[in-house]
Enzyme design. Structure first.
Site, PDB file in Angstrom:
ATOM      1  N   ASP A 180      -2.910  -4.651   8.400  1.00 57.81           N
ATOM      2  CA  ASP A 180      -3.960  -5.613   8.722  1.00 57.81           C
ATOM      3  C   ASP A 180      -3.622  -6.244  10.071  1.00 57.81           C
ATOM      4  O   ASP A 180      -2.653  -5.842  10.734  1.00 57.81           O
ATOM      5  CB  ASP A 180      -4.057  -6.679   7.624  1.00 57.81           C
ATOM      6  CG  ASP A 180      -5.471  -7.173   7.399  1.00 57.81           C
ATOM      7  OD1 ASP A 180      -6.134  -7.505   8.407  1.00 57.81           O
ATOM      8  OD2 ASP A 180      -5.917  -7.235   6.243  1.00 57.81           O
ATOM      9  N   ILE A 181      -4.385  -7.242  10.475  1.00 60.42           N
ATOM     10  CA  ILE A 181      -4.082  -7.927  11.726  1.00 60.42           C
ATOM     11  C   ILE A 181      -2.740  -8.645  11.580  1.00 60.42           C
ATOM     12  O   ILE A 181      -2.327  -8.994  10.466  1.00 60.42           O
ATOM     13  CB  ILE A 181      -5.203  -8.903  12.124  1.00 60.42           C
ATOM     14  CG1 ILE A 181      -5.357 -10.020  11.083  1.00 60.42           C
ATOM     15  CG2 ILE A 181      -6.535  -8.157  12.318  1.00 60.42           C
ATOM     16  CD1 ILE A 181      -6.325 -11.112  11.509  1.00 60.42           C
ATOM     17  N   PRO A 182      -2.034  -8.871  12.702  1.00 58.85           N
ATOM     18  CA  PRO A 182      -0.679  -9.428  12.621  1.00 58.85           C
ATOM     19  C   PRO A 182      -0.563 -10.710  11.812  1.00 58.85           C
ATOM     20  O   PRO A 182       0.367 -10.859  11.013  1.00 58.85           O
ATOM     21  CB  PRO A 182      -0.324  -9.667  14.100  1.00 58.85           C
ATOM     22  CG  PRO A 182      -1.091  -8.615  14.832  1.00 58.85           C
ATOM     23  CD  PRO A 182      -2.388  -8.495  14.093  1.00 58.85           C
ATOM     24  N   ASN A 183      -1.491 -11.644  11.978  1.00 63.41           N
ATOM     25  CA  ASN A 183      -1.385 -12.918  11.280  1.00 63.41           C
ATOM     26  C   ASN A 183      -1.520 -12.757   9.769  1.00 63.41           C
ATOM     27  O   ASN A 183      -0.831 -13.431   8.989  1.00 63.41           O
ATOM     28  CB  ASN A 183      -2.451 -13.890  11.789  1.00 63.41           C
ATOM     29  CG  ASN A 183      -2.223 -15.302  11.272  1.00 63.41           C
ATOM     30  OD1 ASN A 183      -1.172 -15.896  11.500  1.00 63.41           O
ATOM     31  ND2 ASN A 183      -3.211 -15.836  10.567  1.00 63.41           N
ATOM     32  N   THR A 184      -2.405 -11.852   9.340  1.00 61.33           N
ATOM     33  CA  THR A 184      -2.587 -11.620   7.908  1.00 61.33           C
ATOM     34  C   THR A 184      -1.339 -11.004   7.297  1.00 61.33           C
ATOM     35  O   THR A 184      -0.900 -11.398   6.205  1.00 61.33           O
ATOM     36  CB  THR A 184      -3.798 -10.710   7.679  1.00 61.33           C
ATOM     37  OG1 THR A 184      -4.977 -11.359   8.165  1.00 61.33           O
ATOM     38  CG2 THR A 184      -3.984 -10.405   6.195  1.00 61.33           C
ATOM     39  N   ASP A 241       5.695  -1.425  -3.067  1.00 59.40           N
ATOM     40  CA  ASP A 241       5.006  -0.441  -2.222  1.00 59.40           C
ATOM     41  C   ASP A 241       3.513  -0.777  -2.138  1.00 59.40           C
ATOM     42  O   ASP A 241       2.686  -0.184  -2.822  1.00 59.40           O
ATOM     43  CB  ASP A 241       5.215   0.958  -2.811  1.00 59.40           C
ATOM     44  CG  ASP A 241       4.665   2.053  -1.919  1.00 59.40           C
ATOM     45  OD1 ASP A 241       4.467   1.795  -0.720  1.00 59.40           O
ATOM     46  OD2 ASP A 241       4.437   3.167  -2.426  1.00 59.40           O
ATOM     47  N   LYS A 264      10.395   1.467  -7.707  1.00 63.36           N
ATOM     48  CA  LYS A 264       9.301   1.233  -6.764  1.00 63.36           C
ATOM     49  C   LYS A 264       8.037   0.874  -7.545  1.00 63.36           C
ATOM     50  O   LYS A 264       7.632   1.612  -8.431  1.00 63.36           O
ATOM     51  CB  LYS A 264       9.043   2.469  -5.891  1.00 63.36           C
ATOM     52  CG  LYS A 264       7.943   2.257  -4.836  1.00 63.36           C
ATOM     53  CD  LYS A 264       7.861   3.435  -3.880  1.00 63.36           C
ATOM     54  CE  LYS A 264       7.196   4.644  -4.511  1.00 63.36           C
ATOM     55  NZ  LYS A 264       5.737   4.424  -4.741  1.00 63.36           N
ATOM     56  N   GLN A 286       0.635  15.546  -3.791  1.00 61.56           N
ATOM     57  CA  GLN A 286       1.497  15.580  -2.624  1.00 61.56           C
ATOM     58  C   GLN A 286       1.293  16.891  -1.874  1.00 61.56           C
ATOM     59  O   GLN A 286       1.303  17.971  -2.466  1.00 61.56           O
ATOM     60  CB  GLN A 286       2.973  15.441  -3.030  1.00 61.56           C
ATOM     61  CG  GLN A 286       3.291  14.165  -3.777  1.00 61.56           C
ATOM     62  CD  GLN A 286       3.240  12.934  -2.891  1.00 61.56           C
ATOM     63  OE1 GLN A 286       3.055  13.037  -1.687  1.00 61.56           O
ATOM     64  NE2 GLN A 286       3.400  11.765  -3.484  1.00 61.56           N
ATOM     65  N   ASP A 339       4.906   4.513 -11.715  1.00 62.65           N
ATOM     66  CA  ASP A 339       3.445   4.614 -11.672  1.00 62.65           C
ATOM     67  C   ASP A 339       2.886   4.862 -13.075  1.00 62.65           C
ATOM     68  O   ASP A 339       2.337   5.929 -13.371  1.00 62.65           O
ATOM     69  CB  ASP A 339       3.029   5.739 -10.724  1.00 62.65           C
ATOM     70  CG  ASP A 339       3.470   5.468  -9.297  1.00 62.65           C
ATOM     71  OD1 ASP A 339       3.519   4.290  -8.904  1.00 62.65           O
ATOM     72  OD2 ASP A 339       3.790   6.439  -8.570  1.00 62.65           O
ATOM     73  N   ARG A 355      10.006  16.999  -5.308  1.00 59.93           N
ATOM     74  CA  ARG A 355       9.738  17.598  -6.608  1.00 59.93           C
ATOM     75  C   ARG A 355      10.827  18.621  -6.939  1.00 59.93           C
ATOM     76  O   ARG A 355      11.116  19.511  -6.124  1.00 59.93           O
ATOM     77  CB  ARG A 355       8.389  18.328  -6.605  1.00 59.93           C
ATOM     78  CG  ARG A 355       7.168  17.421  -6.427  1.00 59.93           C
ATOM     79  CD  ARG A 355       6.925  16.624  -7.689  1.00 59.93           C
ATOM     80  NE  ARG A 355       5.683  15.860  -7.617  1.00 59.93           N
ATOM     81  CZ  ARG A 355       5.562  14.637  -7.129  1.00 59.93           C
ATOM     82  NH1 ARG A 355       6.633  14.040  -6.633  1.00 59.93           N
ATOM     83  NH2 ARG A 355       4.403  14.017  -7.129  1.00 59.93           N
ATOM     84  N   THR A 399       2.214  11.145   2.648  1.00 58.99           N
ATOM     85  CA  THR A 399       2.655  12.478   2.230  1.00 58.99           C
ATOM     86  C   THR A 399       1.545  13.289   1.584  1.00 58.99           C
ATOM     87  O   THR A 399       1.693  14.491   1.378  1.00 58.99           O
ATOM     88  CB  THR A 399       3.838  12.373   1.254  1.00 58.99           C
ATOM     89  OG1 THR A 399       3.482  11.520   0.164  1.00 58.99           O
ATOM     90  CG2 THR A 399       5.072  11.804   1.956  1.00 58.99           C
ATOM     91  N   GLY A 407       8.738  10.200  -9.217  1.00 61.60           N
ATOM     92  CA  GLY A 407       7.862   9.567 -10.189  1.00 61.60           C
ATOM     93  C   GLY A 407       7.586  10.457 -11.371  1.00 61.60           C
ATOM     94  O   GLY A 407       8.317  10.476 -12.359  1.00 61.60           O
ATOM     95  N   ARG A 408       6.509  11.238 -11.275  1.00 61.56           N
ATOM     96  CA  ARG A 408       6.067  12.064 -12.389  1.00 61.56           C
ATOM     97  C   ARG A 408       7.105  13.052 -12.910  1.00 61.56           C
ATOM     98  O   ARG A 408       7.142  13.313 -14.116  1.00 61.56           O
ATOM     99  CB  ARG A 408       4.760  12.770 -12.005  1.00 61.56           C
ATOM    100  CG  ARG A 408       3.553  11.853 -12.162  1.00 61.56           C
ATOM    101  CD  ARG A 408       2.323  12.362 -11.454  1.00 61.56           C
ATOM    102  NE  ARG A 408       2.393  12.125 -10.007  1.00 61.56           N
ATOM    103  CZ  ARG A 408       1.349  12.175  -9.196  1.00 61.56           C
ATOM    104  NH1 ARG A 408       0.160  12.452  -9.680  1.00 61.56           N
ATOM    105  NH2 ARG A 408       1.480  11.934  -7.916  1.00 61.56           N
ATOM    106  N   LYS A 459       2.062  -1.164   1.116  1.00 62.76           N
ATOM    107  CA  LYS A 459       1.619  -0.577   2.390  1.00 62.76           C
ATOM    108  C   LYS A 459       0.693  -1.513   3.162  1.00 62.76           C
ATOM    109  O   LYS A 459      -0.459  -1.186   3.477  1.00 62.76           O
ATOM    110  CB  LYS A 459       0.933   0.778   2.153  1.00 62.76           C
ATOM    111  CG  LYS A 459       1.824   1.815   1.477  1.00 62.76           C
ATOM    112  CD  LYS A 459       1.095   3.139   1.310  1.00 62.76           C
ATOM    113  CE  LYS A 459       1.970   4.200   0.682  1.00 62.76           C
ATOM    114  NZ  LYS A 459       2.245   3.913  -0.760  1.00 62.76           N
TER     115      LYS A 459
END
Length: 226
Positions: A62-66, A57, A31, A185, A9, A176, A116, A205-206, A59
């Site tokens: 949306d609707i299934p087709n999208t 990542d 990631k 978090q 990130d 952490r 999280t 990450g951090r 996430k």
């Protein structure tokens, strides 16, 4: 043993490449979130995949087709793992699995149970009358039923997830080392504690990116969970 995944990130591609060059072969999994994907596009992703296993990542929710169309495009890139929201429902999850199987059967699909960053109080405002742990268990059951490979969950939710499914892999952010700020978090745990509770992939990450010596920080975490 838990595998360490670096949450890359960073603010820009230059910083991302500098930290990756520094960490080198000590790193196995990376990631990538929306920011670096949008900044670097396919070219950046392909450059990463030459050296590391990449979790994308984004996430999807949306609707299934999208979602089906998005999985088709993303799986075709050859990434290691992709995230979506279990809250999208069974039809959405099944469409994602179907398209993954048609495009790149090796890619892992991980479903987010509850973010999280959300604590019990915030959950009450989002889902009045619902207990956060019950939602995690319900979404874990749905993830397994729909045939995805794993879930993304807080380390605090590992007992609930592992008690609900012995099959699903767990990708665990919110980890952490002792003495490190929790940032945004809400439900955190140390790497050793997450390993003890059965985390398959621990996202860091951090604690590495912001460390005075990122390589030393990564090696220390790997020893803690190895």
């Amino acid at each position: 043993m838990s595998e360490v995944v670096l949450a890359l990130d960073t603010e820009d591609l230059t910083s991302a490449n500098e930290i990756l060059e520094l960490l080198g072969t000590e790193l196995k999994y990376v990631k990538i979130g929306p920011r670096l994907l949008y900044l670097g596009g396919k070219e950046f992703m392909f450059s990463l995949m030459k050296c590391w296993n990449v979790f994308l990542d984004v996430k999807l929710h949306d609707i299934p087709n999208t979602v089906r169309g998005a999985v088709s495009a993303l799986a075709g890139m050859g990434i290691f793992g992709l995230t979506l929201h279990v809250a999208g429902g069974e039809r959405m999850l099944r469409e994602a699995v179907k398209m993954r199987d048609e495009t790149n059967p090796e890619m892992k699909i991980f479903g987010v149970t509850v973010l999280t960053s959300i604590n019990d109080e915030e959950w009450k405002s989002l889902a009045p009358g619902s207990v956060l742990e019950d939602a995690v268990k319900s979404r874990t059951k749905l993830a397994e039923k729909a045939g995805i490979d794993g879930v993304v969950c807080s380390p605090k939710d590992l007992d609930a997830v592992k008690g609900t499914s012995k099959k699903l892999l767990t990708l665990v952010p919110g980890v952490r080392p002792k003495g490190v700020s929790c940032d945004d978090q809400a439900r955190v745990m140390t790497p050793a504690e997450a390993k003890e509770r059965g985390a398959d992939f621990i996202v860091i990450g951090r604690p590495v990116l912001a460390a005075p010596d990122p390589l030393e920080a990564l090696i220390g975490i790997k020893k803690e969970v190895g």
